[in-house]
Design a protein around this motif. Structure first.
Motif, PDB file in Angstrom:
ATOM      1  N   PRO A 182     127.698   0.121  41.790  1.00  0.00           N
ATOM      2  CA  PRO A 182     127.803  -0.766  42.958  1.00  0.00           C
ATOM      3  C   PRO A 182     128.467  -2.093  42.592  1.00  0.00           C
ATOM      4  O   PRO A 182     128.223  -2.649  41.530  1.00  0.00           O
ATOM      5  CB  PRO A 182     126.347  -0.988  43.386  1.00  0.00           C
ATOM      6  N   GLU A 189     130.488  -1.532  48.477  1.00  0.00           N
ATOM      7  CA  GLU A 189     131.588  -0.841  47.804  1.00  0.00           C
ATOM      8  C   GLU A 189     131.181  -0.486  46.372  1.00  0.00           C
ATOM      9  O   GLU A 189     130.286  -1.109  45.802  1.00  0.00           O
ATOM     10  CB  GLU A 189     132.851  -1.698  47.809  1.00  0.00           C
ATOM     11  N   PHE A 190     131.846   0.524  45.845  1.00  0.00           N
ATOM     12  CA  PHE A 190     131.454   1.072  44.553  1.00  0.00           C
ATOM     13  C   PHE A 190     132.681   1.342  43.683  1.00  0.00           C
ATOM     14  O   PHE A 190     133.735   1.695  44.183  1.00  0.00           O
ATOM     15  CB  PHE A 190     130.692   2.395  44.756  1.00  0.00           C
ATOM     16  N   TYR A 191     132.493   1.170  42.391  1.00  0.00           N
ATOM     17  CA  TYR A 191     133.420   1.739  41.429  1.00  0.00           C
ATOM     18  C   TYR A 191     132.896   3.134  41.081  1.00  0.00           C
ATOM     19  O   TYR A 191     131.746   3.477  41.373  1.00  0.00           O
ATOM     20  CB  TYR A 191     133.451   0.933  40.126  1.00  0.00           C
TER      21      TYR A 191
END
Lengths: 582, 582
Positions: A182, A189-191
């Motif tokens: 996160p 949004e996330f990687y």
């Protein structure tokens, strides 16, 4: 340094030198007036010696108090041993001890620090730092180090550039599950952690880097099967302006170099085998070619004799196990049990014993005459003394079953020696693979693999038949590496995504950058990735990759030593803009 | 290979050879009947030549259609150039083209692929794969590759073992923020990405690995300042059975080796400077020693003359800027403005101009006689023509302010040449650092750093005064590496945690495994970590690390090219057992 020498370097010509060594107390032998201590470090073991009367009395007392795994610093004089030990390089000498300094004490370790330990898996993993002191584990990691060194030496010599690709990337639903991270700055949004640097290495080719490599951590959030790790290491490579042959010869060169430099073995040139031949003759796309025992298809000689099982089967196929004709009833029953296990799933097993006297005995004698059996044996090229084992049924399933039986027989016959190596290329993999669950085709390798030009027309009519410019390197029945020549133009890539069921929008959201890159002068390119953990364990002659990873996770993805995964604070979760579901 | 040669290798003695090259169209010059094309690949540029009448007419037509960045495969004969270009290694020859095959076309790139580009930062990052084609960026990454190679060659030669430590580890609240990774298998639990492999490398020492290194990705979820990346690379090292001197000499050796092998520079032995001297003479723990301009403390010669500002100040301290005596009023005002900027925070600036004729002019003439100023100038060792700049106030704050002014003056005087290198060790850092926000001491390096034995008694009475066995390597005013001799026994480690405000329970939950490891024979050990991105940019003479990272993130932690972080599906979140907070 606190030492003048390591515990692995003193020899007979060092006699009379005053030396200081540091290390761990491996063993203490107290024979009354004589006291020997084995001092261990990464480099070896050196024997220390003290003698009542000759050594200082206080020194004797403190030496006797040393426990296993105490860390000490010892000063003394190198002396020739009376009884030499030719099993260790320092075996000709010992140290007459003048001074012992305890650098740190040790509690009694929870398992013995010996080559064969009494520690179970969980205990060894909880105290991995102690397990790593054991010679076999340390040597496994030293082997890994050497493999990495030699890989780089080879690739550097061929002008490959090592480029680090990012670890915080983007989640893409194709393939296995991603681990995600996160973003605190961008809530919601996330990687994602990379399953491989695939798109980045392709972009490096678009950038003109020409030859790229990286020994790189990758991540896959899969339900862990035995010997799978959530984080694993690849030797990841890509080349531009090449044909498939260039990739095969370059990486055949790598593996030859590794065998030569790490193990001192010259391996023969790697045979090329098509996927379809691998399936036909071994029932596997990763055939163990340390031994022959190839499949022989028997439809033409065995059908039509009234044996319903064979007559109704799509494929009847056998192997011939050398010298096993005299297997007992019990042994034969065990083989039958083996193939009928649910994991293998055969309905039964037919055998023909080719007796030394030229006669035959089979489990289907009532359907087949001696002549019939002879014809089968001839087709199998079975010799007197051999045992022919036959399975039948739907082609693909039967091949897979016979593969398992072949591997078992190889094992039983001692043909799968861990110190013998047989490497080959398997080529011309199918581009697509039908998935019964999702009821659609998936990319067998990945969606960036190029189809063979001559098969392109089949893409609409018979997609399963389209072959890819894809290749695996197989050693001893293990896939150690695989790769492909990539698609390098937008229309083909777009076509591929659509065949894989991506909507245009999905393809654009996930791989828009790659397709756009293909419009700015992308060169022809291809590459390969080797599973480094597996390659190391293969070189080390081990079944498990576990000891070739310094701090592995267990089958539940848990690091027992540091005890992770673990909970984090509510504050931390809040900052990240996420919460745990109730 | 699709080529016989690269674009960087043909020379005059290759004339008359038939060759095939591949690469990108860099430039096309059409002089009516003559046509030149610069063909570019990673290895260089080769000139192609076509001539109306001599070359095939269809070939001329298709050559004229080539656009910038088209990927082509060209066959022709090497010929001597009429007018040679001695700026490029292939400048003596050109290729008389017989055949051109367009391997891929290219749209017009959004910015020019030249050394100096017209692309802004965002555009370059969005099309990073095109930016990477530019020679300065490619060369930066080639330099990085060479740095990594040479680092490994040096450390391998000293018996360091490369060991990969895990990326999925445990979150620890000490220090910067962790990136976390939700576990799908263990809902509500998380892995964390490592800020450094600190505890693992220490455990490897406990395991007897003796000398460890790794070039390794680390992660820090900080609010990104300019030129910080959420993922960054360290050269991470640890050694056992050593003293601080061993670490310093080993890694001084590494940096010397890098300068020699990568840049061909012999750097002098690294001076050792204590933290306290660094602060006293440079106002910084990372002094830029490319130039002198040391601080001179003036309390004894400048106080007591009725100038309230100085008389009331804890510290009055100056620098002498060589040859700046004739600065104009405007220039002097600019310096005053500079130190009064809120980021620097000085209240004012006093100057003394040491005129060429031996007279003095200062901004405090009404308080100080010519003799007074002379005495100050003498103390400063200022020569006629020099400008003395003086700040005053609370000691630490004033030093920091004067550091900024010193760096500015060094810049103005051209003393901070990017191609000159000055490296040193800064030693004896404080163990603890008072944090005004949390109202407690924090570890200046990290909680595993050992205090100097002789300062241990101060730990209760004056913790801020305790010095650590910690060291930084500083080059050109940049901290390129830092490390320490570690604590290796449980009682000291426990004491340290308690001084840092850990409850016993917290210490055990987070670092119990390390403290337990210390009870099983932990050897004395210490290590260092170098910031690899920064080291590369320093070697490359660049201000920013950005171009030494293939795919960097922007200041908001976003990868503009692949557009991440990004949203993930509700299904994925569900599987992970988390949800985004409303």
């Amino acid at each position: 340094m606190l030492r003048t020498h390591t515990c692995g370097e003193l020899r007979i010509n060092d006699v009379n030198k005053t030396v200081t060594l540091t290390g761990w107390v491996q063993r203490l032998r107290d024979k009354g007036s004589l006291l020997w201590i084995d001092l261990r470090d990464r480099y070896g073991i050196t024997q220390l010696f003290l003698e009542e009367g000759k050594s200082d009395a206080a020194l004797m007392i403190s030496a006797r108090k040393l426990g296993r795994e105490f860390v000490v610093r010892v000063t003394g004089i190198v002396a020739e041993r009376l009884s030499k030990n030719d099993k260790i390089p320092t075996g000709a000498i010992e140290i007459k001890v003048d001074r012992i300094e305890v650098l740190n004490e040790s509690k009694l370790p929870p398992f013995t620090i010996e080559d064969e330990t009494d520690g179970g898996d969980d205990l060894r993993m909880t105290y991995r730092y102690l397990d790593l002191r054991r010679a076999p584990v340390r040597e496994s990691l030293q082997l890994r180090h050497k493999m990495a060194q030699q890989t780089r030496i080879y690739l550097d010599s061929l002008n490959f550039i090592e480029v680090e690709t990012p670890v915080l990337i983007k989640s893409t639903p194709e393939g296995a599950r991603d681990f995600v991270v996160p973003s605190r700055i961008h809530h919601g949004e996330f990687y994602a952690l990379p399953q491989s640097p695939q798109t980045f290495k392709q972009l490096l080719m678009v950038s003109g880097f020409d030859r790229y490599y990286q020994i790189v951590k990758c991540f896959r959030d899969e339900d862990l099967r035995a010997d799978r790790q959530p984080e694993f290491t690849q030797i990841d490579c890509e080349m531009a302006f090449i044909t498939q042959e260039d990739i095969l010869s370059t990486f055949e060169g790598l593996v030859k170099h590794l065998f030569k430099s790490v193990k001192g073995i010259d391996i023969p040139p790697l045979p090329h085998m098509t996927y379809s031949d691998a399936m036909k003759f071994y029932g596997s796309d990763k055939p163990d070619t340390r031994f022959d025992m190839k499949f022989v298809e028997l439809n033409d000689v065995i059908k039509g004799k009234g044996f319903q099982v064979f007559d109704g089967a799509e494929l009847v196929v056998g192997i011939s196990a050398s010298g096993c004709a005299e297997y007992t009833r019990k042994q034969l029953d065990e083989l039958t049990e083996f193939v009928k296990r649910p994991q293998i799933g055969a309905k039964g097993l037919v055998y023909i014993q080719c007796k030394a006297d030229g006669s035959f005995k089979s489990s289907v004698d009532k359907f087949y005459s001696a002549d019939d059996l002879k014809r089968v044996a001839e087709k199998m090229n079975a010799q007197p003394g051999d045992l022919v084992l036959i399975l039948s049924g739907e082609t693909n399933a039967t091949r897979k079953q016979l593969n398992e039986l072949r591997l078992l027989m190889g094992e039983k016959l001692g043909l799968r020696d861990k110190n013998k190596f047989s490497a080959l290329w398997v080529l011309d993999f199918p581009l697509l693979e039908w998935n019964e669950e999702t009821k659609r085709y998936h990319a067998m390798h990945h969606p960036f693999t190029s189809p063979k030009r001559e098969d392109l027309s089949l893409l609409d009519t018979d997609p399963g038949k389209v072959r890819a410019n894809a290749y695996d390197m197989v050693i001893n029945g293990t896939e150690v590496g695989g790769g492909s020549i990539r698609i390098h133009d937008r229309p083909t890539q777009q076509l591929m995504f659509s065949k894989l069921g991506f909507t245009e929008e999905e393809a654009k959201k996930q791989f828009g950058f790659l397709m756009e890159a293909f419009e700015f002068g992308a060169p022809p390119h291809g590459g390969i990735a080797f599973g480094f953990d597996r390659l190391c364990s293969l070189f080390g002659g081990a079944d498990s990759i576990r000891d070739f990873i310094a701090f592995p996770k267990n089958n539940a993805g848990r690091d027992m030593m540091i005890d992770t995964p673990s909970t984090i604070s509510e504050e931390q979760l809040k900052e990240l803009g996420i919460q745990v579901r109730p």
